[in-house]
Design an enzyme around this catalytic site. Structure first.
Site, PDB file in Angstrom:
ATOM      1  N   ARG A  28      10.288  10.855  20.913  1.00 46.44           N
ATOM      2  CA  ARG A  28      10.756  11.989  21.713  1.00 46.44           C
ATOM      3  C   ARG A  28      10.020  11.914  23.044  1.00 46.44           C
ATOM      4  O   ARG A  28       8.810  12.137  23.117  1.00 46.44           O
ATOM      5  CB  ARG A  28      10.445  13.290  20.966  1.00 46.44           C
ATOM      6  CG  ARG A  28      10.785  14.533  21.714  1.00 46.44           C
ATOM      7  CD  ARG A  28      12.258  14.805  21.728  1.00 46.44           C
ATOM      8  NE  ARG A  28      12.468  16.187  22.171  1.00 46.44           N
ATOM      9  CZ  ARG A  28      13.556  16.596  22.744  1.00 46.44           C
ATOM     10  NH1 ARG A  28      14.559  15.774  22.913  1.00 46.44           N
ATOM     11  NH2 ARG A  28      13.659  17.838  23.130  1.00 46.44           N
ATOM     12  N   GLY A  29      10.750  11.589  24.077  1.00 40.05           N
ATOM     13  CA  GLY A  29      10.144  11.356  25.383  1.00 40.05           C
ATOM     14  C   GLY A  29       9.299  12.485  25.913  1.00 40.05           C
ATOM     15  O   GLY A  29       8.210  12.259  26.437  1.00 40.05           O
ATOM     16  N   ASP A  31       7.557  14.539  24.372  1.00 38.63           N
ATOM     17  CA  ASP A  31       6.313  14.695  23.615  1.00 38.63           C
ATOM     18  C   ASP A  31       5.325  13.551  23.830  1.00 38.63           C
ATOM     19  O   ASP A  31       4.122  13.784  23.923  1.00 38.63           O
ATOM     20  CB  ASP A  31       6.600  14.773  22.110  1.00 38.63           C
ATOM     21  CG  ASP A  31       7.291  16.051  21.694  1.00 38.63           C
ATOM     22  OD1 ASP A  31       7.316  17.006  22.486  1.00 38.63           O
ATOM     23  OD2 ASP A  31       7.809  16.085  20.568  1.00 38.63           O
ATOM     24  N   THR A  32       5.836  12.317  23.858  1.00 35.05           N
ATOM     25  CA  THR A  32       4.904  11.177  23.769  1.00 35.05           C
ATOM     26  C   THR A  32       5.091  10.076  24.801  1.00 35.05           C
ATOM     27  O   THR A  32       4.318   9.121  24.812  1.00 35.05           O
ATOM     28  CB  THR A  32       4.992  10.527  22.373  1.00 35.05           C
ATOM     29  OG1 THR A  32       6.274   9.900  22.231  1.00 35.05           O
ATOM     30  CG2 THR A  32       4.775  11.537  21.261  1.00 35.05           C
ATOM     31  N   ARG A  33       6.115  10.174  25.653  1.00 32.91           N
ATOM     32  CA  ARG A  33       6.416   9.057  26.561  1.00 32.91           C
ATOM     33  C   ARG A  33       5.225   8.647  27.424  1.00 32.91           C
ATOM     34  O   ARG A  33       4.949   7.466  27.577  1.00 32.91           O
ATOM     35  CB  ARG A  33       7.595   9.392  27.473  1.00 32.91           C
ATOM     36  CG  ARG A  33       7.951   8.247  28.418  1.00 32.91           C
ATOM     37  CD  ARG A  33       9.078   8.571  29.392  1.00 32.91           C
ATOM     38  NE  ARG A  33      10.227   9.175  28.763  1.00 32.91           N
ATOM     39  CZ  ARG A  33      11.223   8.502  28.177  1.00 32.91           C
ATOM     40  NH1 ARG A  33      11.181   7.192  28.127  1.00 32.91           N
ATOM     41  NH2 ARG A  33      12.232   9.136  27.639  1.00 32.91           N
ATOM     42  N   GLY A  61      23.560   4.062  34.567  1.00 34.30           N
ATOM     43  CA  GLY A  61      25.015   4.092  34.542  1.00 34.30           C
ATOM     44  C   GLY A  61      25.611   3.637  33.226  1.00 34.30           C
ATOM     45  O   GLY A  61      26.792   3.822  32.983  1.00 34.30           O
ATOM     46  N   GLU A  95      19.077   7.783  16.364  1.00 34.97           N
ATOM     47  CA  GLU A  95      18.297   6.543  16.283  1.00 34.97           C
ATOM     48  C   GLU A  95      17.722   6.369  14.883  1.00 34.97           C
ATOM     49  O   GLU A  95      17.807   5.281  14.297  1.00 34.97           O
ATOM     50  CB  GLU A  95      17.137   6.568  17.281  1.00 34.97           C
ATOM     51  CG  GLU A  95      17.534   6.427  18.722  1.00 34.97           C
ATOM     52  CD  GLU A  95      16.348   6.612  19.668  1.00 34.97           C
ATOM     53  OE1 GLU A  95      16.622   6.823  20.857  1.00 34.97           O
ATOM     54  OE2 GLU A  95      15.176   6.552  19.234  1.00 34.97           O
TER      55      GLU A  95
END
Length: 155
Positions: A28-29, A31-33, A61, A95
């Site tokens: 989850r970007g 949260d943890t990216r 795109g 995912e």
């Protein structure tokens, strides 16, 4: 007890044309990216492990869902980073569903359920080693439930 070396030898997924990536990172970007996932990604890449991370490997795109699902299919393994709001994201859940689908196709369930070749082996042992089979089955089931790498022969 066997010991393992912490030194990793870089390798390439080019040995099998099916694999475009060695690892697919599902996270989850929000949260943890920029913390844990970024550190993990950097460590993997520095060791020569070709790693898919959505912000680096998706071209602007392009349709996100199709490319993410294709990247999962073309990855030898996946690392799922569960965080507080992972399940809030329908993309993360999609995912995860695809990762588990691919895992089932690889046959890890044959180990856990002791079916196919594993079941055939145990059937032979039950004829001559009944005293050991139950313990061996329990050990194999426990091992199959451990997290870790699932590698295909010749990969």
């Amino acid at each position: 007890m066997a010991s393992a070396s912490s030194e990793m030898v870089p390798y390439s997924s080019n040995s099998n044309p099916k694999w475009s990536y060695d690892v697919f990172l599902s996270f989850r970007g929000t949260d943890t990216r920029y913390n844990f996932t970024d550190h993990l990604y950097t460590a993997l890449v520095q060791r020569g492990i070709k790693t898919f991370r959505d912000d680096d490997n998706l071209y602007r795109g392009e349709e996100i869902s199709v490319n993410l699902l294709q990247a999962i299919e073309e990855s030898r393994s996946s690392i799922v980073i569960f965080s507080k709001t992972y399940a809030d994201s329908r993309w993360c859940l999609e995912e995860l569903a695809k990762i588990m689908e691919c895992k089932r196709e690889l046959g890890i369930l044959d180990v856990r359920k002791q079916s196919e070749r594993f079941g055939e082996s145990f059937a032979k042992y039950e004829e001559h080693r009944k005293d050991k089979v139950q313990r061996w089955r329990a050990a194999l089931t426990e091992a199959a439930n451990l997290s870790g790498w699932h590698l295909l022969q010749g990969v």
